[in-house]
Design a protein around this motif. Structure first.
Motif, PDB file in Angstrom:
ATOM      1  N   UNK A  17       0.698  -1.202  -0.066  1.00 32.50           N
ATOM      2  CA  UNK A  17       0.080  -0.168   0.039  1.00 32.50           C
ATOM      3  C   UNK A  17       0.926   1.052  -0.294  1.00 32.50           C
ATOM      4  N   UNK A  18       1.996   1.280   0.890  1.00 37.03           N
ATOM      5  CA  UNK A  18       2.659   2.415   1.063  1.00 37.03           C
ATOM      6  C   UNK A  18       3.500   2.822  -0.363  1.00 37.03           C
ATOM      7  N   UNK A  19       3.958   1.320  -1.002  1.00 33.69           N
ATOM      8  CA  UNK A  19       4.684   1.434  -2.093  1.00 33.69           C
ATOM      9  C   UNK A  19       3.880   2.030  -3.359  1.00 33.69           C
ATOM     10  N   UNK A  20       2.609   1.645  -3.329  1.00 32.64           N
ATOM     11  CA  UNK A  20       1.545   2.346  -4.397  1.00 32.64           C
ATOM     12  C   UNK A  20       1.587   3.865  -4.169  1.00 32.64           C
ATOM     13  N   UNK A  21       1.378   4.336  -2.889  1.00 30.85           N
ATOM     14  CA  UNK A  21       1.375   5.787  -2.806  1.00 30.85           C
ATOM     15  C   UNK A  21       2.677   6.452  -3.006  1.00 30.85           C
ATOM     16  N   UNK A  22       3.833   5.643  -2.850  1.00 27.31           N
ATOM     17  CA  UNK A  22       5.298   6.273  -3.217  1.00 27.31           C
ATOM     18  C   UNK A  22       5.057   6.596  -4.845  1.00 27.31           C
ATOM     19  N   UNK A  23       4.596   5.510  -5.484  1.00 28.41           N
ATOM     20  CA  UNK A  23       4.651   5.398  -6.918  1.00 28.41           C
ATOM     21  C   UNK A  23       3.540   6.800  -7.239  1.00 28.41           C
ATOM     22  N   UNK A  24       2.780   6.895  -6.632  1.00 29.16           N
ATOM     23  CA  UNK A  24       1.723   8.193  -6.869  1.00 29.16           C
ATOM     24  C   UNK A  24       2.631   9.463  -6.676  1.00 29.16           C
ATOM     25  N   UNK A  26       5.784   9.673  -6.951  1.00 23.67           N
ATOM     26  CA  UNK A  26       6.606   9.831  -7.959  1.00 23.67           C
ATOM     27  C   UNK A  26       6.248  10.217  -9.201  1.00 23.67           C
ATOM     28  N   UNK A  27       5.004   9.798  -9.724  1.00 26.60           N
ATOM     29  CA  UNK A  27       4.405  10.074 -10.889  1.00 26.60           C
ATOM     30  C   UNK A  27       4.134  11.634 -11.159  1.00 26.60           C
ATOM     31  N   UNK A  28       3.768  12.162  -9.872  1.00 23.56           N
ATOM     32  CA  UNK A  28       3.430  13.693  -9.831  1.00 23.56           C
ATOM     33  C   UNK A  28       4.531  14.642  -9.802  1.00 23.56           C
ATOM     34  N   UNK A  29       5.598  13.993  -9.695  1.00 22.10           N
ATOM     35  CA  UNK A  29       6.981  15.098  -9.602  1.00 22.10           C
ATOM     36  C   UNK A  29       7.038  15.696 -10.903  1.00 22.10           C
ATOM     37  N   UNK A  30       6.763  15.017 -11.858  1.00 21.31           N
ATOM     38  CA  UNK A  30       6.767  15.719 -13.350  1.00 21.31           C
ATOM     39  C   UNK A  30       6.080  16.954 -13.494  1.00 21.31           C
ATOM     40  N   UNK A  31       5.131  17.045 -12.498  1.00 22.76           N
ATOM     41  CA  UNK A  31       4.193  18.483 -12.531  1.00 22.76           C
ATOM     42  C   UNK A  31       5.377  19.566 -11.935  1.00 22.76           C
ATOM     43  N   UNK A  37      12.125   9.210 -10.210  1.00 16.69           N
ATOM     44  CA  UNK A  37      13.297   8.679  -9.212  1.00 16.69           C
ATOM     45  C   UNK A  37      13.290   9.624  -7.970  1.00 16.69           C
ATOM     46  N   UNK A  38      13.349  11.143  -8.044  1.00 13.46           N
ATOM     47  CA  UNK A  38      13.546  12.038  -7.053  1.00 13.46           C
ATOM     48  C   UNK A  38      12.138  11.845  -6.173  1.00 13.46           C
ATOM     49  N   UNK A  39      11.062  11.575  -6.947  1.00 13.53           N
ATOM     50  CA  UNK A  39       9.826  11.677  -6.293  1.00 13.53           C
ATOM     51  C   UNK A  39       9.759  10.357  -5.466  1.00 13.53           C
ATOM     52  N   UNK A  40      10.331   9.172  -5.901  1.00 13.90           N
ATOM     53  CA  UNK A  40      10.244   7.958  -5.275  1.00 13.90           C
ATOM     54  C   UNK A  40      11.522   8.007  -3.982  1.00 13.90           C
ATOM     55  N   UNK A  41      12.533   9.051  -4.174  1.00 14.26           N
ATOM     56  CA  UNK A  41      13.287   9.281  -2.875  1.00 14.26           C
ATOM     57  C   UNK A  41      12.694  10.207  -2.001  1.00 14.26           C
ATOM     58  N   UNK A  43       9.536  10.249  -1.498  1.00 13.29           N
ATOM     59  CA  UNK A  43       8.266   9.006  -0.701  1.00 13.29           C
ATOM     60  C   UNK A  43       9.009   8.310   0.208  1.00 13.29           C
ATOM     61  N   UNK A  44      10.172   7.641  -0.107  1.00 14.33           N
ATOM     62  CA  UNK A  44      10.697   6.804   1.025  1.00 14.33           C
ATOM     63  C   UNK A  44      11.090   7.526   2.304  1.00 14.33           C
ATOM     64  N   UNK A  45      11.542   8.715   2.005  1.00 15.58           N
ATOM     65  CA  UNK A  45      12.063   9.598   3.034  1.00 15.58           C
ATOM     66  C   UNK A  45      10.841  10.203   3.931  1.00 15.58           C
ATOM     67  N   UNK A  46       9.756  10.514   3.172  1.00 13.36           N
ATOM     68  CA  UNK A  46       8.541  10.847   3.926  1.00 13.36           C
ATOM     69  C   UNK A  46       7.992   9.760   4.667  1.00 13.36           C
TER      70      UNK A  46
END
Length: 187
Positions: A17-24, A26-31, A37-41, A43-46
């Motif tokens: 569940x957490x991994x799915x949200x981290x993917x969200x 990550x996808x939104x970081x392009x905005x 990858x920066x978004x995943x980073x 998310x992991x820290x968060x």
């Protein structure tokens, strides 16, 4: 044994569940002009309970230390990650900025201000070049077209000036006077 299996499945479901949200995230970081990858980073820290070292982040994300370091620098510049210290640990530790409103205002302001300032300058240069051309040409149709286009460029400049005011409202936090931060839901 059965209880342990159930708890193991619960932990797996939690991590999924957490991994799915981290993917969200990550996808939104392009905005915001950042890579997934920066978004995943972020998310992991968060979701990390403790500040992490670059090595810890690298292990969690299976990224190179260089990529990790670049990602942390980008997030730091956007005020989404900050370095912290813990007694007895010599390596740099990083933690996410938990105030997403603060991160957004910083990130939005930084990105939009750069582009808007450039647009203002480009519009002014175009007006100046067109005004010089009007003085030089004798073609009445071209003069008419340039005059209309200068009006459009002036409109664009006014829009960009308004946008700069809006960016200032966001950066200063005054935006929250108009659209208050939402209280944290605690169920």
């Amino acid at each position: 044994m059965a209880g342990e299996q159930g708890e193991k499945k619960d932990w797996e479901k939690y991590e999924e569940t957490i991994e799915k949200f981290i993917q969200v995230i990550a996808k939104n970081m392009n905005l915001y002009g950042m890579t997934p990858s920066v978004g995943r980073l972020y998310g992991v820290l968060y979701f990390s309970d403790e500040p992490m070292t670059l090595d810890g982040m690298r292990d969690a994300l299976e990224m190179s230390k260089t990529s990790m370091s670049t990602g942390v620098r980008v997030l730091s510049e956007m005020k989404m990650v900050e370095s912290t210290f813990k007694k007895g640990i010599r390596k740099d530790l990083y933690q996410s900025e938990e105030d997403w409103y603060k991160s957004f205002t910083s990130l939005f302001g930084n990105r939009w201000r750069q582009h808007t300032e450039t647009n203002i300058e480009e519009a002014e240069e175009a007006v100046e070049e067109l005004e010089l051309l009007v003085e030089k040409t004798t073609d009445e149709q071209l003069i008419d077209k340039i005059t209309k286009d200068i009006e459009k460029l002036r409109y664009a400049q006014n829009y960009y000036k308004w946008l700069m005011e809006f960016i200032s409202v966001v950066e200063s936090g005054k935006i929250f006077e108009f659209i208050p931060k939402r209280p944290q839901n605690k169920k």
